[in-house]
Every structure is written in C-alpha cells, then in structure tokens.
Design a protein around this motif. Structure first.
Motif, short mmCIF file in Angstrom:
data_model
loop_
_atom_site.label_atom_id
_atom_site.label_comp_id
_atom_site.label_asym_id
_atom_site.label_seq_id
_atom_site.Cartn_x
_atom_site.Cartn_y
_atom_site.Cartn_z
N ASP A 131 -7.95 1.06 -6.33
CA ASP A 131 -8.12 1.67 -7.59
C ASP A 131 -6.99 1.74 -8.43
OD1 ASP A 131 -10.86 2.22 -7.37
OD2 ASP A 131 -10.36 4.42 -6.15
N LEU A 132 -5.79 1.15 -7.67
CA LEU A 132 -4.61 0.87 -8.35
C LEU A 132 -4.15 -0.13 -9.02
CD1 LEU A 132 -1.95 2.86 -8.95
CD2 LEU A 132 -0.99 2.16 -6.74
N VAL A 133 -4.59 -1.37 -8.07
CA VAL A 133 -4.21 -2.60 -8.32
C VAL A 133 -5.08 -3.36 -9.25
CG1 VAL A 133 -3.83 -4.86 -7.14
CG2 VAL A 133 -3.08 -2.80 -5.86
N PRO A 134 -4.53 -4.15 -10.18
CA PRO A 134 -5.27 -4.71 -11.30
C PRO A 134 -6.18 -5.89 -10.87
CG PRO A 134 -2.94 -4.92 -11.98
CD PRO A 134 -3.06 -4.28 -10.49
N ALA A 135 -7.48 -6.03 -11.36
CA ALA A 135 -8.49 -6.87 -10.90
C ALA A 135 -8.17 -8.38 -10.82
CB ALA A 135 -9.57 -6.74 -11.88
N ASP A 136 -7.15 -8.71 -11.75
CA ASP A 136 -6.85 -10.18 -11.75
C ASP A 136 -5.68 -10.80 -11.02
OD1 ASP A 136 -4.67 -9.06 -13.09
OD2 ASP A 136 -4.88 -9.93 -15.06
N VAL A 137 -5.47 -10.18 -10.06
CA VAL A 137 -4.24 -10.56 -9.04
C VAL A 137 -4.82 -11.90 -8.48
CG1 VAL A 137 -3.50 -8.29 -8.88
CG2 VAL A 137 -5.06 -8.97 -7.15
N ALA A 138 -3.96 -12.68 -7.74
CA ALA A 138 -4.19 -13.69 -7.06
C ALA A 138 -4.37 -13.52 -5.59
CB ALA A 138 -2.93 -14.90 -7.20
N PHE A 139 -4.11 -12.42 -5.15
CA PHE A 139 -4.29 -11.87 -3.71
C PHE A 139 -3.99 -10.66 -3.57
CE2 PHE A 139 0.31 -13.27 -3.28
CZ PHE A 139 0.85 -12.17 -2.81
N TYR A 140 -4.40 -9.81 -2.63
CA TYR A 140 -4.23 -8.43 -2.25
C TYR A 140 -4.60 -8.19 -0.96
CZ TYR A 140 -5.69 -3.63 -1.62
OH TYR A 140 -6.00 -2.22 -1.44
N SER A 141 -3.73 -7.39 -0.16
CA SER A 141 -3.85 -7.02 1.08
C SER A 141 -3.56 -5.68 1.52
CB SER A 141 -2.92 -7.99 1.74
OG SER A 141 -2.89 -7.75 3.24
N ALA A 142 -4.17 -4.87 2.14
CA ALA A 142 -3.88 -3.33 2.31
C ALA A 142 -4.35 -3.01 4.10
CB ALA A 142 -4.90 -2.48 1.36
N SER A 143 -3.49 -2.45 4.73
CA SER A 143 -3.74 -1.97 5.89
C SER A 143 -3.52 -0.40 5.71
CB SER A 143 -2.41 -2.52 6.89
OG SER A 143 -2.40 -3.84 6.97
N THR A 144 -4.48 0.15 6.63
CA THR A 144 -4.69 1.69 6.48
C THR A 144 -4.43 2.34 7.77
OG1 THR A 144 -6.71 1.87 6.21
CG2 THR A 144 -5.61 1.62 4.11
N ARG A 145 -4.45 3.87 7.86
CA ARG A 145 -4.63 4.61 9.11
C ARG A 145 -3.68 4.02 10.23
NH1 ARG A 145 -9.59 6.02 7.29
NH2 ARG A 145 -9.79 7.52 8.92
N LEU A 146 -2.28 3.89 9.85
CA LEU A 146 -1.39 3.11 10.83
C LEU A 146 -1.10 4.14 11.67
CD1 LEU A 146 0.36 0.92 8.02
CD2 LEU A 146 -1.24 0.27 9.69
N ARG A 147 -0.75 5.23 11.24
CA ARG A 147 -0.16 6.33 12.18
C ARG A 147 -1.29 6.84 13.21
NH1 ARG A 147 4.41 9.41 12.86
NH2 ARG A 147 4.24 10.51 14.73
N GLU A 148 -2.71 6.82 12.62
CA GLU A 148 -3.78 7.24 13.57
C GLU A 148 -4.02 6.20 14.77
OE1 GLU A 148 -7.65 7.46 11.72
OE2 GLU A 148 -6.88 8.65 9.89
N GLN A 149 -3.82 4.89 14.31
CA GLN A 149 -3.89 3.85 15.48
C GLN A 149 -2.75 3.86 16.36
OE1 GLN A 149 -5.24 -0.13 13.46
NE2 GLN A 149 -4.70 1.22 11.73
N TYR A 150 -1.39 3.96 15.83
CA TYR A 150 -0.29 4.32 16.70
C TYR A 150 -0.57 5.54 17.73
CZ TYR A 150 4.31 5.61 18.11
OH TYR A 150 5.49 5.99 19.06
N ASP A 151 -1.06 6.84 17.05
CA ASP A 151 -1.17 7.79 18.02
C ASP A 151 -2.26 7.57 19.10
OD1 ASP A 151 0.88 9.25 16.50
OD2 ASP A 151 -0.71 10.25 15.24
#
Length: 706
Positions: free
Chosen positions: A37-57
């Motif tokens: 909901d933050l990044v503009p719609a007209d970008v060429a590429f987008y990537s996001a990784s989440t829940r990183l601490r959860e996965q580490y734990d």
C-alpha cells in the motif's frame, strides 16, 4: 582421519537445507506486506520479504538446529570463535571493542530490527531503459571483438562501441530510481543513528574537494532524510584524452548535467534507502494508486490471510526490454553480412547465403514469444512453504489443455521427475528440416572445396549413393516419427531402485548392494505402429550408409552389420535391448534399451527401470501434485530426502574402503549430517493455464526431527 573437506561440504548442504527453515505452524497474525500500500503502481519491479524474524526463530528453535549444534565439528568451530572473541590481543579484539560501545550496540539492534519484519525494494521504468542500454552495450562489445579479428586494437574498438551506444542514448536520459525499505518496530533508534551519521558524514565530506554543501537533511513526503547530491561534473574529465571526447559531440556536457541523489531516512515505520537522479520519486510513496491495486497482484487477495513470506512483481515493459533475443538475432545477422565477404566466396553464392541468413533470422524471431508481466508470492504452510507465480507472456510451445497422463508412467516414487506436454507442430518440424537441408547444401558448396584431393575423391564416390538415403531419412521422420509423437508428452525420470553389489568390475564388491543411478526418458506415443516402422527404417538406412562407405573404402572402413536388438515381452509392453560386451566391465543389469507400449516409449540404460515405467504406475504425491487429473502444462518433483538415502550407501561404501583411516566420530557426524539434511524433504510443483496467465504452483516441504 577422513579429509575434513568432505565433512564441510556435507555440513554446507545441511545449513542450506535448514536455512530455508523447518517451519512449525505459525501463530502470528497473517497479513501481506504493508509496503504493497506504500509503493506506487507504475514501478518496473517490486519485491518484498516478510516474517523474517519468525522464520529465523523457527529455524533456531527447531530440533534439527539443536542436533546441529551438538555436532562436534560445530562445537569446535564455535569454541574457536569464542576463544578469538574473548582474546584481548586477538584478531577480533578491535572489532569487539567497537561492537561493545553503547552507540554501536544501538546500531546493531537497529540493523537486527530492520531485517526482522519486512524488506522491500522497487525500481522505476528507468531500470528497463538501463537494462536495454546494457544489452546494447554488450552487443556492441561483442561486435567490436569480432571486428577486431580483421585488425586493430580490440580494446579501443570496444570502448568506441560502448561510447557510441551511450552517446546515442544520453539525450533526455537519467539514472533509474531504486528504493529499499526496512520496516521497523521502533523508529527512535533509527532517528538517533541518522543524527549520528549526519554528524560523522558531514565532517568527512566537508574535507573532500567538490563535495562541500552537497550533503544535507531534508523533509520529503513527511519523512526525514539525509541526502547526498552528486552530478557528472565531479568526473575527472581532465584525465580523459581530449581526442576521445571530441569523437562524441556533447558527451561531456550531457554527462556533466546528469545527477545522482542518495538518500537515507525514516518515513512512517520504514527505514528507507533511495538512489536515483533526484528525490522526487519519494513523494509518491503512499500517494495515489499503490502496487496492491495492480491486476497482476489480484491473485494474492485469495491468500491474503495466510502467513505471506514474499511477494514479487515485474512489469511487462521491463520484461520486454530485458529480453534481448530478437536483438541478438539481428546482431548475428549483421555480423554475418559484415564478415562473409572475408570468406572469398563466389559472388552469387555469397548473395544467396546472405539472403538465407536474413531469412533464418526472420524465422528465429518469429519463434520468440512475446513476454508479459510476472508476479509471484509465497507463504508458510503446514508442510513448509507454498507459492504461486503468474506469467502473462505468450505461449507458443506448451499445451495445457489436457491432464498429463504420462505421470502414470514415472513410477510411484521416483527421486526426480519433470513432465510436460508440448504443442504438436508439424510446421516447426518443416522449418527445422528446411534449414537442416540448407546447412547440408552450403556444407557441400563451401566445405567440400576446403577438403584435400583424396577427401574430395571419397566424397564424390559416396555423394550420389548417400543423397537418396538423406531424403529417405527426412521422409521417414516427417511421415512416421513426428506423427507417432503427436501426443507431445515427455518426462525425464531419475531414480535409484535397482541395486548392485559390484557396479564395475574394478570396484571391490560391496557388503550390501548399492543403488544404481537410473535415468529414463518417457514419451507419449500416439501411433506405436508408425514408431516401429520409423525405427526399422532408421536401422535400414544406417546399415545402407555403412555399406556405401565400405564400398567406397573397403580397406579403411570395415563391413559392419548392425545386429537387431534382443526383445522381451512384459505386461506393460515390449523391451528391446542390447547386452554390453563383457569387456565393458559393467554389471549385466546395465544395458541400453527401449520399451514400447501402445501409448508410451521409455529409453534408459537399466532394463529394470524401463519395465517399471512402461507399466501403469501412477506418481504418488501430495501438495500441488495431489490432483493429477486436471489439465496441466508441466509437473515436477524432487525427493531430496530420498536422494540422500540413495547417496548414503555409497558414502558408507567409500568409508569402508578407506578402512582404519576413518575415525568413528567422523562417521557419526556424517550420519548426523544426513539425518539433519533430510529435514528438507523435497520440492514439487505444477504449471497450468488460468485465464490469460500461466500459473506455477509449488511447494517446498520441510519436516523437523522428532
């Protein structure tokens, strides 16, 4: 003792398997990345990784990790590190002193927090233009290297070619924008560290000529940023030879006007790093249409309540400019036109060849599919991870209109299988045959002239007899072989169910039989009668070729007779095979063979494998492969745990052959390494058509130790 590199490789495999995580069921709130909901719609590429601490734990809390920490080699490594860390005169003493400073402790906590929740990145369409420019520069460099063959300095030619391309694109050009964001649980430490950075960087930059006044703090779109402003005037133009710049009118002026802005700051809950020609793109964060509104990410909404771990998107424009196949074909065509005159061909033959090269390029370009946008996402599941990728590109090759019935002939539990169905296209075969014929034509016209007198004499003897055989080969392929494979299905199967106590006669016999690596190719057959006729015709043609060659040179080429294969009928079909000569020294279970039924052809080197695959033996699988009755383009499965089970006996055999030189603790650690490595059970997936998109659904399966 056993050489430690072997153990280290095994441990590396274990770490790779565990790093992806042995994930238990999550209890955290399920949600997609907030940056959608933050990044503009007209970008060429987008990537996001989440829940990183959860996965580490989950990783460090797993039984597998606990088992890993108990391994002597790991404990030894950890002990050596602690010894170095606590040594006041050791190599790490200075780093430890810096690490323990309160302000640096806060920095470490900030960096830990920054990589714990969500990391996103995106770039504007300028990246697509930059990638296209890079492809053109690469093509210019390759062309320059080829041109240097005719004389001249290759390095100078490469620089000239690169500058020509760059100069052509500089009008109105600007640096692409890229933004990297880290979601924070608390922004106060970030604000404090930015103030610290402002003071330190300000002092250092003030001492650098030309950088005074280029570093400042700015308020951008409600965020607080430190910004460094640079431009092309800082390039040491006086160190570049004047004659080099004079060859490219306006190059220095154009580059000097280009700007680079590097910004680091805090906006909302994110620590943001921005690199671009300016900071204007930061004003679009959280404003207007967001990337979450794009139709390519609509499939994510169906899984929004699942524990999403990653999301990615690439625009159609970026994919189009990133694909340089057509450009490379044009380049090769141009190189042919440039260098063929050097071959000294007859003018008429030269013109004919150039015409055909252009026609070949046109045919190749017509086979390049149009690309489209791509999106993907993944989430935690009860068995590890699941994910989907969507591709809106054109498909000219694959057929997803039917179930993959060939999965009934890959065995119930192979170690690895990839299966798919291609479109039946006699036109493509005709095109291939046309150009293969052209190759033979020019080979005769050009290559024969380069032969010695005796070789030309031999060619003249066999040409007239071989020509009708080539035509017969083409006819059999068109009329028999290609229609026999109209079904279009093919599968590659790797397994290790057949065992041998002595695979090769030079090996000492094993105490227990060892798995034999088995590789099989499985084809869907539409007309087994036509396939048999084609095979019979190929044998006859091959024998006639040998006869023609022997007749031309009876003293040099022996009079060989191709023996027919032995055959044996099984419930699933007939196996045709050749026994290997005893001199080969291989286990008699190894024999080149082909198995044929009414609907399936199997090729392998192990008849027992062919017998398994020729009969109906449906693949047993869970996850995406559980439903094999729906229309599919392709399917794959890799049983990593089973693969380790097949490798382990060979490792034990090698250890036994080393005898007393291997300590028991080494063998115990190897066994433990295999046990931990099998926490990564495997990966599987399918591809199918959904509307205008080609969808790949995959699963990565993990299972913790009990």
């Amino acid at each position: 003792m056993m050489p430690l590199p072997v153990l280290r490789v095994l441990l590396l495999c274990v770490f790779v398997a565990l790093a992806a995580a042995t994930i238990p069921a999550t209890t955290a709130s399920a949600q997609a990345p907030q940056s959608l909901d933050l990044v503009p719609a007209d970008v060429a590429f987008y990537s996001a990784s989440t829940r990183l601490r959860e996965q580490y734990d989950a990783f460090v809390g797993s039984n597998a990790f606990a088992k890993l920490k108990e391994m002597p080699v790991v404990q030894m490594g950890w002990g050596m590190f602690q010894q170095q860390w606590n040594d006041p005169s050791g190599n790490l003493a200075q780093f430890k002193a810096m690490y323990e400073q309160p302000e640096n402790q806060q920095l470490v906590e900030l960096l830990t927090d920054a990589v714990s929740h969500e990391i996103f990145s995106y770039g504007d369409e300028g990246f697509a233009d930059a990638l296209q420019l890079f492809n053109e520069i690469n093509s210019a460099n390759q062309a320059a290297q080829m041109a240097a063959i005719t004389g001249g300095d290759p390095q100078e030619a490469m620089i000239r070619g690169m500058l020509e391309v760059v100069n052509k694109h500089l009008d109105g050009a600007s640096l692409p924008d890229i933004v990297i964001g880290f979601r924070l649980s608390d922004t106060e430490p970030a604000t404090a560290q930015l103030a610290r950075l402002e003071q330190m960087a300000g002092v250092m930059l003030a001492q650098q000529p030309g950088l005074e006044g280029r570093f400042s703090r700015k308020q951008i779109a409600g965020g607080d940023f430190l910004t460094l402003q640079l431009d092309g005037s800082l390039i040491p133009w006086d160190q570049i030879p004047a004659e080099a710049l004079e060859q490219f009118d306006g190059l220095q002026d154009k580059v000097s006007k280009m700007t680079l802005s590097i910004s680091l700051g805090v906006k909302d809950d994110y620590l943001i790093l921005s690199i671009g020609d300016s900071n204007e793109h930061l004003s679009a964060l959280g404003q207007g249409a967001a990337i979450a509104s794009r139709k390519e990410l609509a499939p994510l909404k169906q899984h929004a309540q699942k524990p999403i771990t990653s999301v990615a998107y690439v625009s159609e424009s970026f994919m189009t400019k990133a694909t340089s196949a057509s450009q490379q074909i044009d380049q090769l065509t141009g190189l042919a036109e440039q260098f063929l005159p050097l071959a000294g061909l007859d003018p008429d033959l030269h013109d004919e060849l150039i015409t055909d090269v252009k026609a070949l390029g046109k045919d190749l370009k017509s086979a390049v599919p149009a690309v489209g946008a791509v999106s993907s996402f993944a989430f935690e599941s009860a068995r590890g991870y699941e994910g989907f990728s969507y591709n809106w590109g054109e498909n000219q090759t694959f057929d997803g209109s039917k179930p993959l019935t060939i999965l009934n002939h890959v065995g119930d539990g192979p170690l690895m299988v990839f299966a798919g169905r291609g479109k039946y296209s006699p036109e493509s075969s005709d095109t291939f045959a046309k150009w293969f014929g052209k190759v033979l034509y020019y080979a005769e016209k050009i290559a024969v002239e380069q032969l010695g007198e005796s070789e030309r004499e031999f060619f003249s003897k066999v040409r007239d007899d071989l020509e009708p055989l080539v035509k017969q080969l083409d006819q059999v392929t068109r009329e028999k072989l290609i229609p026999a494979f109209e079904d279009g299905q093919v599968a590659v199967v790797f397994d290790a169910k057949t065992k041998s106590e002595q695979l090769y006669e030079a090996m000492p016999p094993a105490a227990e039989a060892l798995p034999i690596p088995e590789l099989g190719l499985v084809y869907g057959v539409s007309d087994s009668g036509a396939l048999k006729e084609a095979a019979s015709s190929y044998f006859q043609i091959a024998q006639k070729v040998i006869d023609v060659l022997h007749k031309a040179e009876p003293t040099e080429i022996p009079d060989l007779q191709i023996p027919p294969p032995e055959s044996r009928d099984f419930p699933g079909g007939t196996i045709y095979y050749y026994r290997l000569p005893r001199q080969a020294g291989l286990d008699k279970q190894i024999a080149p063979n082909a198995g044929l039924s009414d609907q399936t052809l199997v090729l392998s080197l192990v008849p027992k494998m062919t017998v398994r695959l020729i009969g109906r033996n449906k693949l047993q699988a869970k996850g995406p492969l559980a439903d094999q009755d729906r229309p599919l383009v392709s399917a794959f499965s890799f049983n990593f745990a089973g693969f380790l089970d097949a490798v382990a006996p060979w490792v034990d055999y090698a250890i036994m052959e080393l005898g007393e030189g291997v300590d028991a603790d080494i063998t115990d650690q190897i066994d433990t390494g295999f046990e931990i490595g099998k926490c990564f059970r495997g990966v599987s997936g399918v591809t199918y058509q959904e509307g205008e998109a080609w969808v790949s659904h995959y699963e990565v399966h993990f299972q913790d130790l009990p």
